[in-house]
Each structure stands twice: as structure tokens, then as C-alpha cells.
Design a protein around this motif. Sequence first.
Motif, PDB file in Angstrom:
ATOM      1  N   ALA A 270       1.053  -2.943   0.286  1.00 29.45           N
ATOM      2  CA  ALA A 270       0.931  -3.733  -0.949  1.00 29.45           C
ATOM      3  C   ALA A 270       0.025  -3.044  -1.956  1.00 29.45           C
ATOM      4  O   ALA A 270       0.321  -3.007  -3.160  1.00 29.45           O
ATOM      5  N   VAL A 271      -1.096  -2.501  -1.486  1.00 29.37           N
ATOM      6  CA  VAL A 271      -2.013  -1.819  -2.399  1.00 29.37           C
ATOM      7  C   VAL A 271      -1.431  -0.487  -2.861  1.00 29.37           C
ATOM      8  O   VAL A 271      -1.517  -0.132  -4.039  1.00 29.37           O
ATOM      9  N   ASN A 272      -0.803   0.247  -1.967  1.00 31.10           N
ATOM     10  CA  ASN A 272      -0.171   1.511  -2.361  1.00 31.10           C
ATOM     11  C   ASN A 272       0.917   1.306  -3.406  1.00 31.10           C
ATOM     12  O   ASN A 272       1.189   2.199  -4.217  1.00 31.10           O
ATOM     13  N   HIS A 273       1.550   0.142  -3.404  1.00 31.20           N
ATOM     14  CA  HIS A 273       2.613  -0.143  -4.371  1.00 31.20           C
ATOM     15  C   HIS A 273       2.101  -0.127  -5.807  1.00 31.20           C
ATOM     16  O   HIS A 273       2.895   0.017  -6.753  1.00 31.20           O
ATOM     17  N   LEU A 274       0.798  -0.238  -5.986  1.00 31.37           N
ATOM     18  CA  LEU A 274       0.236  -0.160  -7.339  1.00 31.37           C
ATOM     19  C   LEU A 274       0.569   1.166  -8.002  1.00 31.37           C
ATOM     20  O   LEU A 274       0.646   1.255  -9.231  1.00 31.37           O
ATOM     21  N   ASN A 275       0.781   2.204  -7.200  1.00 29.58           N
ATOM     22  CA  ASN A 275       1.176   3.500  -7.767  1.00 29.58           C
ATOM     23  C   ASN A 275       2.490   3.407  -8.528  1.00 29.58           C
ATOM     24  O   ASN A 275       2.718   4.142  -9.489  1.00 29.58           O
ATOM     25  N   GLN A 276       3.363   2.507  -8.088  1.00 32.51           N
ATOM     26  CA  GLN A 276       4.653   2.335  -8.752  1.00 32.51           C
ATOM     27  C   GLN A 276       4.559   1.402  -9.961  1.00 32.51           C
ATOM     28  O   GLN A 276       5.506   1.296 -10.733  1.00 32.51           O
ATOM     29  N   LEU A 277       3.457   0.712 -10.092  1.00 30.06           N
ATOM     30  CA  LEU A 277       3.285  -0.248 -11.188  1.00 30.06           C
ATOM     31  C   LEU A 277       2.350   0.242 -12.292  1.00 30.06           C
ATOM     32  O   LEU A 277       2.303  -0.338 -13.366  1.00 30.06           O
ATOM     33  N   LYS A 278       1.608   1.309 -12.020  1.00 31.55           N
ATOM     34  CA  LYS A 278       0.527   1.683 -12.931  1.00 31.55           C
ATOM     35  C   LYS A 278       1.011   2.086 -14.322  1.00 31.55           C
ATOM     36  O   LYS A 278       0.359   1.761 -15.328  1.00 31.55           O
ATOM     37  N   GLU A 279       2.146   2.770 -14.415  1.00 34.30           N
ATOM     38  CA  GLU A 279       2.641   3.175 -15.733  1.00 34.30           C
ATOM     39  C   GLU A 279       3.154   1.967 -16.509  1.00 34.30           C
ATOM     40  O   GLU A 279       2.852   1.798 -17.690  1.00 34.30           O
ATOM     41  N   ARG A 280       3.906   1.113 -15.835  1.00 35.65           N
ATOM     42  CA  ARG A 280       4.493  -0.054 -16.500  1.00 35.65           C
ATOM     43  C   ARG A 280       3.430  -0.993 -17.041  1.00 35.65           C
ATOM     44  O   ARG A 280       3.551  -1.524 -18.146  1.00 35.65           O
ATOM     45  N   PHE A 281       2.358  -1.184 -16.282  1.00 34.63           N
ATOM     46  CA  PHE A 281       1.328  -2.144 -16.685  1.00 34.63           C
ATOM     47  C   PHE A 281       0.041  -1.474 -17.152  1.00 34.63           C
ATOM     48  O   PHE A 281      -0.952  -2.147 -17.383  1.00 34.63           O
TER      49      PHE A 281
END
Length: 210
Positions: free
Chosen positions: A37-48
Motif C-alpha cells: 500500500a505504501v509502495n503504491h504511492l510511487n504510482q500516485l506521486k505524479e498524478r497528485f
Amino acid sequence: MDEDLTWRGYATWNIEYRRVGEEGGGWTGTFADIIDAVNHLNQLKERFQLDLSRVIVLGHSAGGQLALWLASQTEKGQMSGIENTLQIPIRGVISLAGVLDLRRMWKTHEGKGMSSPVATFLGGTPQEVSERYSLASPIELLPLNIEQILIHGELDRHVPVELSVAYYQRAIELGDKVRLVLLPEVEHFMVIDPSSSAWESVVNLLESLK
């Protein structure tokens, strides 16, 4: 809790994980899930437009145990039985009435004559699966070398406040940067209730980690 923090301007990520009773939950699936779940932030960082150098983890009760365990993975690396590793550095952790000593929590349950959720979570008692307690119990993972804040209500009847006190003392002995905040007239769930005075204390301490 997360909605209030979002309203205050924080980027919040309220994660879910497999629990005891669900397929793969407990040892070791729950631990793998929170890393994913925390590693998934890598996939969200550009969008948000997320700044992943400022990640702070908050956890309540059993979630406090998981939050501190997660922070320990920054330095301690991959745990036996879990294939994935934490890719995001944790800047700080806030434990809200956390279960910070699993052996002691198990003993507390046994003393009350109840079946311990800790034993169910780890798949056995401290005598049966001692290594699992060593790998999962926050007090046994010290020092974390990450800033920590422990918040606990003095009227907590679910998780003894002594668990946070003992953890704090051990962390200080080992040189960790940790603060302990004991809230008088506060019970277990007030620390996550945005309508309570206790929640304002939580928010103020979170601000200090920014």
C-alpha cells in the motif's frame, strides 16, 4: 480521521489490508499488504504531486503496531516470509494508543481469561512462535532511527497505557528520537475522534513533524 486531515490540507492515504479471518490475513499477508500500500504511492506521486520525502505514518491501536513495524523496515529490510521490500522512506510515525509490545499484550489478554487476538494474528502464543513476536513487536525492533510520537489516553481500557510508557523508555535508552504524550481523561477511541479535544493534540503533534 483521514477526512479531517484532508480538510486541513494533508494528502492522506487511508490504506486497507487483509485481516485475521480473511484469506492470507495475519502472518504474513497483513505485513505484505501494508508495504504494498505504501509502495503504491510511487504510482500516485505524479498524478497528485506528492512529496514522498515527507511521508508520515499514523496508526491506531493494532494499526499503531503496524505503523511502527512499517517504519522499522526502512533500515531492517526484508522480513522472512515477505517477498516485497519498502521502497518509500518514512519520515516519522505517530502511534495512537498503539499495541507496542505484543508479548505483553498477549499476557494482558491471558490475564483476563480471554482468547488473545495477538495470538490469532501471529498464529500462536509467544512460547509457540517466539520468533514471530520478535519480528513483529515494535518494542523488539528498536531502535528505529526515525522520529516517533506516542499518544495514549490515560483512561484507555483496551490497550494499557503502560505499553507506550515502556516502549518510550526503551526507545530513549537506545537513543531513538521519540516523544510520549499521555492525555488525561482520554479513552481508547478519543484519539481518533475529530470532535474530541484529544484530536486537536494529535493534529498539533502531526504539525510538529512537517
